[in-house]
Design a protein around this motif. Structure first.
Motif, mmCIF file in Angstrom:
data_model
loop_
_atom_site.group_PDB
_atom_site.id
_atom_site.type_symbol
_atom_site.label_atom_id
_atom_site.label_comp_id
_atom_site.label_asym_id
_atom_site.label_seq_id
_atom_site.Cartn_x
_atom_site.Cartn_y
_atom_site.Cartn_z
ATOM 1 N N MET A 1 47.264 38.562 20.707
ATOM 2 C CA MET A 1 47.879 39.208 21.835
ATOM 3 C C MET A 1 48.971 38.288 22.379
ATOM 4 O O MET A 1 48.848 37.081 22.334
ATOM 5 C CB MET A 1 46.838 39.493 22.914
ATOM 6 N N VAL A 2 50.011 38.898 22.905
ATOM 7 C CA VAL A 2 51.094 38.154 23.530
ATOM 8 C C VAL A 2 51.133 38.537 25.008
ATOM 9 O O VAL A 2 51.185 39.718 25.341
ATOM 10 C CB VAL A 2 52.452 38.484 22.860
ATOM 11 N N HIS A 3 51.083 37.536 25.878
ATOM 12 C CA HIS A 3 51.157 37.750 27.324
ATOM 13 C C HIS A 3 52.554 37.393 27.796
ATOM 14 O O HIS A 3 53.122 36.401 27.364
ATOM 15 C CB HIS A 3 50.151 36.870 28.076
ATOM 16 N N ILE A 4 53.096 38.173 28.723
ATOM 17 C CA ILE A 4 54.402 37.903 29.313
ATOM 18 C C ILE A 4 54.173 37.561 30.778
ATOM 19 O O ILE A 4 53.548 38.319 31.514
ATOM 20 C CB ILE A 4 55.362 39.103 29.176
ATOM 21 N N TRP A 5 54.685 36.387 31.175
ATOM 22 C CA TRP A 5 54.479 35.877 32.519
ATOM 23 C C TRP A 5 55.817 35.663 33.220
ATOM 24 O O TRP A 5 56.819 35.376 32.581
ATOM 25 C CB TRP A 5 53.738 34.529 32.475
ATOM 26 N N ASP A 6 55.809 35.734 34.541
ATOM 27 C CA ASP A 6 56.971 35.444 35.360
ATOM 28 C C ASP A 6 56.637 34.233 36.222
ATOM 29 O O ASP A 6 55.520 34.116 36.724
ATOM 30 C CB ASP A 6 57.314 36.636 36.257
ATOM 31 N N CYS A 7 57.601 33.337 36.373
ATOM 32 C CA CYS A 7 57.379 32.144 37.177
ATOM 33 C C CYS A 7 58.344 32.152 38.364
ATOM 34 O O CYS A 7 58.903 31.137 38.728
ATOM 35 C CB CYS A 7 57.579 30.894 36.327
ATOM 36 N N GLY A 16 52.815 41.566 31.887
ATOM 37 C CA GLY A 16 52.263 42.518 30.929
ATOM 38 C C GLY A 16 51.804 41.804 29.679
ATOM 39 O O GLY A 16 51.893 40.583 29.563
ATOM 40 N N SER A 17 51.312 42.598 28.735
ATOM 41 C CA SER A 17 50.885 42.043 27.451
ATOM 42 C C SER A 17 51.206 43.044 26.350
ATOM 43 O O SER A 17 51.377 44.229 26.602
ATOM 44 C CB SER A 17 49.393 41.709 27.471
ATOM 45 N N VAL A 18 51.282 42.530 25.154
ATOM 46 C CA VAL A 18 51.549 43.350 23.968
ATOM 47 C C VAL A 18 50.430 43.096 22.980
ATOM 48 O O VAL A 18 50.006 41.957 22.786
ATOM 49 C CB VAL A 18 52.918 42.992 23.340
ATOM 50 N N SER A 19 49.946 44.140 22.353
ATOM 51 C CA SER A 19 48.896 44.082 21.339
ATOM 52 C C SER A 19 47.551 43.644 21.903
ATOM 53 O O SER A 19 46.807 42.903 21.274
ATOM 54 C CB SER A 19 49.304 43.172 20.175
ATOM 55 N N PRO A 47 66.189 41.382 28.996
ATOM 56 C CA PRO A 47 64.768 41.049 29.123
ATOM 57 C C PRO A 47 63.947 41.956 28.200
ATOM 58 O O PRO A 47 63.343 42.946 28.627
ATOM 59 C CB PRO A 47 64.472 41.311 30.605
ATOM 60 N N GLN A 48 63.960 41.623 26.927
ATOM 61 C CA GLN A 48 63.328 42.454 25.915
ATOM 62 C C GLN A 48 62.703 41.546 24.866
ATOM 63 O O GLN A 48 63.343 40.612 24.388
ATOM 64 C CB GLN A 48 64.399 43.332 25.283
ATOM 65 N N LEU A 49 61.457 41.807 24.527
ATOM 66 C CA LEU A 49 60.730 41.023 23.545
ATOM 67 C C LEU A 49 60.219 41.952 22.459
ATOM 68 O O LEU A 49 59.655 43.003 22.758
ATOM 69 C CB LEU A 49 59.536 40.322 24.224
ATOM 70 N N MET A 50 60.423 41.585 21.203
ATOM 71 C CA MET A 50 59.863 42.330 20.080
ATOM 72 C C MET A 50 58.663 41.550 19.559
ATOM 73 O O MET A 50 58.728 40.331 19.397
ATOM 74 C CB MET A 50 60.883 42.492 18.953
ATOM 75 N N VAL A 51 57.570 42.261 19.300
ATOM 76 C CA VAL A 51 56.342 41.653 18.795
ATOM 77 C C VAL A 51 55.895 42.455 17.578
ATOM 78 O O VAL A 51 55.746 43.675 17.659
ATOM 79 C CB VAL A 51 55.222 41.661 19.861
ATOM 80 N N ALA A 52 55.702 41.767 16.456
ATOM 81 C CA ALA A 52 55.230 42.424 15.229
ATOM 82 C C ALA A 52 53.845 41.892 14.902
ATOM 83 O O ALA A 52 53.612 40.689 14.894
ATOM 84 C CB ALA A 52 56.175 42.153 14.072
ATOM 85 N N GLY A 53 52.940 42.808 14.627
ATOM 86 C CA GLY A 53 51.589 42.422 14.248
ATOM 87 C C GLY A 53 50.761 43.648 13.963
ATOM 88 O O GLY A 53 50.972 44.708 14.543
ATOM 89 N N ARG A 56 52.667 47.118 13.136
ATOM 90 C CA ARG A 56 53.559 47.782 14.074
ATOM 91 C C ARG A 56 54.495 46.774 14.724
ATOM 92 O O ARG A 56 54.230 45.581 14.727
ATOM 93 C CB ARG A 56 52.776 48.551 15.123
ATOM 94 N N VAL A 57 55.594 47.294 15.247
ATOM 95 C CA VAL A 57 56.526 46.477 16.014
ATOM 96 C C VAL A 57 56.603 47.096 17.404
ATOM 97 O O VAL A 57 56.846 48.290 17.551
ATOM 98 C CB VAL A 57 57.935 46.435 15.373
ATOM 99 N N VAL A 58 56.356 46.271 18.422
ATOM 100 C CA VAL A 58 56.340 46.737 19.805
ATOM 101 C C VAL A 58 57.501 46.085 20.552
ATOM 102 O O VAL A 58 57.720 44.878 20.434
ATOM 103 C CB VAL A 58 55.002 46.384 20.490
ATOM 104 N N ARG A 59 58.224 46.909 21.317
ATOM 105 C CA ARG A 59 59.288 46.410 22.182
ATOM 106 C C ARG A 59 58.711 46.325 23.587
ATOM 107 O O ARG A 59 58.248 47.312 24.140
ATOM 108 C CB ARG A 59 60.482 47.353 22.168
ATOM 109 N N TRP A 60 58.744 45.111 24.169
ATOM 110 C CA TRP A 60 58.317 44.960 25.550
ATOM 111 C C TRP A 60 59.560 44.766 26.405
ATOM 112 O O TRP A 60 60.448 43.983 26.089
ATOM 113 C CB TRP A 60 57.391 43.766 25.734
ATOM 114 N N SER A 61 59.621 45.504 27.489
ATOM 115 C CA SER A 61 60.680 45.349 28.488
ATOM 116 C C SER A 61 59.986 45.399 29.847
ATOM 117 O O SER A 61 58.789 45.687 29.923
ATOM 118 C CB SER A 61 61.714 46.464 28.356
#
Length: 183
Positions: A1-7, A16-19, A47-53, A56-61
């Motif tokens: 899993m990939v977590h997206i954090w703001d500081c 948010g998180s992906v996968s 502000p866009q992250l692509m995650v493949a796993g 599938r490929v997920v676009r996080w915004s």
């Protein structure tokens, strides 16, 4: 899993998180499979992250995650990179060659979902600070090549890497994305 954090504002908060539904290490091994770290790539300007796993490929915004249309469910990307202008996503190994997937890569248009073929590469892709040139590494079992490429932004539907005829040959093991110095 990939977590997206703001500081922001001096505090850490999860955006948010992906996968989140991905198999954990123990679950993948128990099923006889291999556990893979997701491939990730940040867009160079948005502000866009692509995650493949896990096929599938997920676009996080900031709006949240969404599956990217185009790559087949059989795609098993180990590395992702955006073209310097951010209009193209490069992914390796190729999803189109079941017999020799490491002989080429996929060139994805994130807007239309079109998938094309690109050159072979093994690691992340670094852009030269002056622009116009990218570098990546490719293993050849006896040596590692530092490949240099020009990016052709006029290629439809997505920017293509044109690998140059010269490469730097290294004797290394365990390699990562190359790094250009700031100057």
């Amino acid at each position: 899993m990939v977590h997206i954090w703001d500081c922001g504002a001096g505090q850490l908060r999860e955006l948010g998180s992906v996968s989140a539904e991905s198999s954990g290490y123990d679950e993948a091994v128990d099923r006889g499979g291999a556990w893979e770290t997701p491939a990730v790539a940040w867009h160079p300007h948005e502000p866009q992250l692509m995650v493949a796993g896990e096929g599938r490929v997920v676009r996080w915004s900031p709006a949240g995650p969404a599956d990217l249309n185009g790559p087949p469910r059989t795609a098993c990307y180990r590395s992702l990179a955006f073209s310097p202008d951010g209009r193209t996503l490069w992914a390796t190994p190729s999803s189109g060659d079941e017999d020799n997937p490491w002989d080429s890569s996929d060139v994805l248009d994130p807007v239309s979902g079109a998938v094309g073929s690109g050159p072979r590469w093994d690691t992340g892709i670094a852009e030269h600070p002056g622009g116009g040139l990218v570098a990546t590494l490719r293993s050849d079992q006896g040596a590692t090549y530092v490949l240099f490429a020009r990016v052709d932004h006029e290629t439809a539907p997505a920017a293509a890497m044109r690998v140059l005829r010269r490469a730097l040959i290294l004797d290394v093991d365990g390699y990562e994305t190359p790094v250009f110095s700031a100057d």
